[in-house]
Design a protein around this motif. Structure first.
Motif, PDB file in Angstrom:
ATOM      1  N   ASP A   1       0.850  -1.185   0.000  1.00 20.86           N
ATOM      2  CA  ASP A   1       0.000   0.000   0.000  1.00 20.86           C
ATOM      3  C   ASP A   1       0.884   1.233   0.000  1.00 20.86           C
ATOM      4  N   ASP A   2       0.492   2.263  -0.741  1.00 19.33           N
ATOM      5  CA  ASP A   2       1.284   3.488  -0.796  1.00 19.33           C
ATOM      6  C   ASP A   2       0.895   4.491   0.289  1.00 19.33           C
TER       7      ASP A   2
ATOM      8  N   ASP B   1       4.970   0.066  -3.048  1.00 19.23           N
ATOM      9  CA  ASP B   1       4.519  -0.021  -4.437  1.00 19.23           C
ATOM     10  C   ASP B   1       4.565  -1.475  -4.905  1.00 19.23           C
ATOM     11  N   ALA B   2       4.001  -1.712  -6.070  1.00 26.07           N
ATOM     12  CA  ALA B   2       3.860  -3.077  -6.577  1.00 26.07           C
ATOM     13  C   ALA B   2       5.200  -3.742  -6.880  1.00 26.07           C
TER      14      ALA B   2
ATOM     15  N   ASP C   1      -3.320  -2.918  -2.134  1.00 20.79           N
ATOM     16  CA  ASP C   1      -4.034  -1.711  -2.525  1.00 20.79           C
ATOM     17  C   ASP C   1      -4.300  -1.785  -4.033  1.00 20.79           C
ATOM     18  N   ILE C   2      -5.478  -1.401  -4.445  1.00 21.68           N
ATOM     19  CA  ILE C   2      -5.822  -1.454  -5.868  1.00 21.68           C
ATOM     20  C   ILE C   2      -5.189  -0.291  -6.637  1.00 21.68           C
ATOM     21  N   GLU C   3      -5.289   0.921  -6.096  1.00 18.57           N
ATOM     22  CA  GLU C   3      -4.774   2.106  -6.795  1.00 18.57           C
ATOM     23  C   GLU C   3      -3.500   2.602  -6.131  1.00 18.57           C
ATOM     24  N   MET C   4      -2.396   2.470  -6.873  1.00 16.93           N
ATOM     25  CA  MET C   4      -1.090   2.940  -6.401  1.00 16.93           C
ATOM     26  C   MET C   4      -0.366   3.588  -7.576  1.00 16.93           C
TER      27      MET C   4
ATOM     28  N   ASP D   1       2.768   0.645 -11.128  1.00 19.55           N
ATOM     29  CA  ASP D   1       1.934  -0.554 -11.301  1.00 19.55           C
ATOM     30  C   ASP D   1       0.836  -0.553 -10.253  1.00 19.55           C
ATOM     31  N   TRP D   2      -0.384  -0.738 -10.679  1.00 19.97           N
ATOM     32  CA  TRP D   2      -1.479  -0.787  -9.716  1.00 19.97           C
ATOM     33  C   TRP D   2      -1.773  -2.224  -9.332  1.00 19.97           C
ATOM     34  N   GLY D   3      -2.664  -2.426  -8.389  1.00 18.84           N
ATOM     35  CA  GLY D   3      -2.907  -3.736  -7.792  1.00 18.84           C
ATOM     36  C   GLY D   3      -3.159  -4.877  -8.765  1.00 18.84           C
TER      37      GLY D   3
ATOM     38  N   ARG E   1      -2.344  -5.275 -11.845  1.00 19.09           N
ATOM     39  CA  ARG E   1      -1.133  -5.587 -12.620  1.00 19.09           C
ATOM     40  C   ARG E   1      -0.147  -6.368 -11.754  1.00 19.09           C
TER      41      ARG E   1
END
Length: 79
Positions: free
Chosen positions: A9-10, A34-35, A53-56, A59-61, A63
């Motif tokens: 999670d960011d 981060d991812a 976390d989905i939105e970071m 790369d988001w969750g 991915r």
């Protein structure tokens, strides 16, 4: 041996909250902001569970998840 949980999670407030929650209940935690860092830690530590976390940034969750399940040792890890 304690079960291991990876927190990706960011938001440092979310990370702090989840670390406290899990550690107070006997789990060992690792965290990544981060991812990409999360995937490196996951490969090294082979956690029993990953919170994602989905939105970071970057790369988001989803991915991260697609990359993670391509790793034999991680593909069955609950997220």
């Amino acid at each position: 041996m304690n079960k291991k949980i990876l927190i990706i999670d960011d938001d440092p407030n979310v990370v702090d909250y989840l670390e406290t929650l899990f550690e107070d209940n006997g789990y060992t935690t690792f965290s990544a902001g981060d991812a990409q860092e999360g995937l490196e830690i996951a490969k090294r530590e082979i956690p029993d569970l990953i919170t994602l976390d989905i939105e970071m940034p970057g790369d988001w969750g989803p991915r991260f998840y697609r990359k993670m399940v391509q790793q034999k040792a991680l593909k069955n890890t609950p997220v």
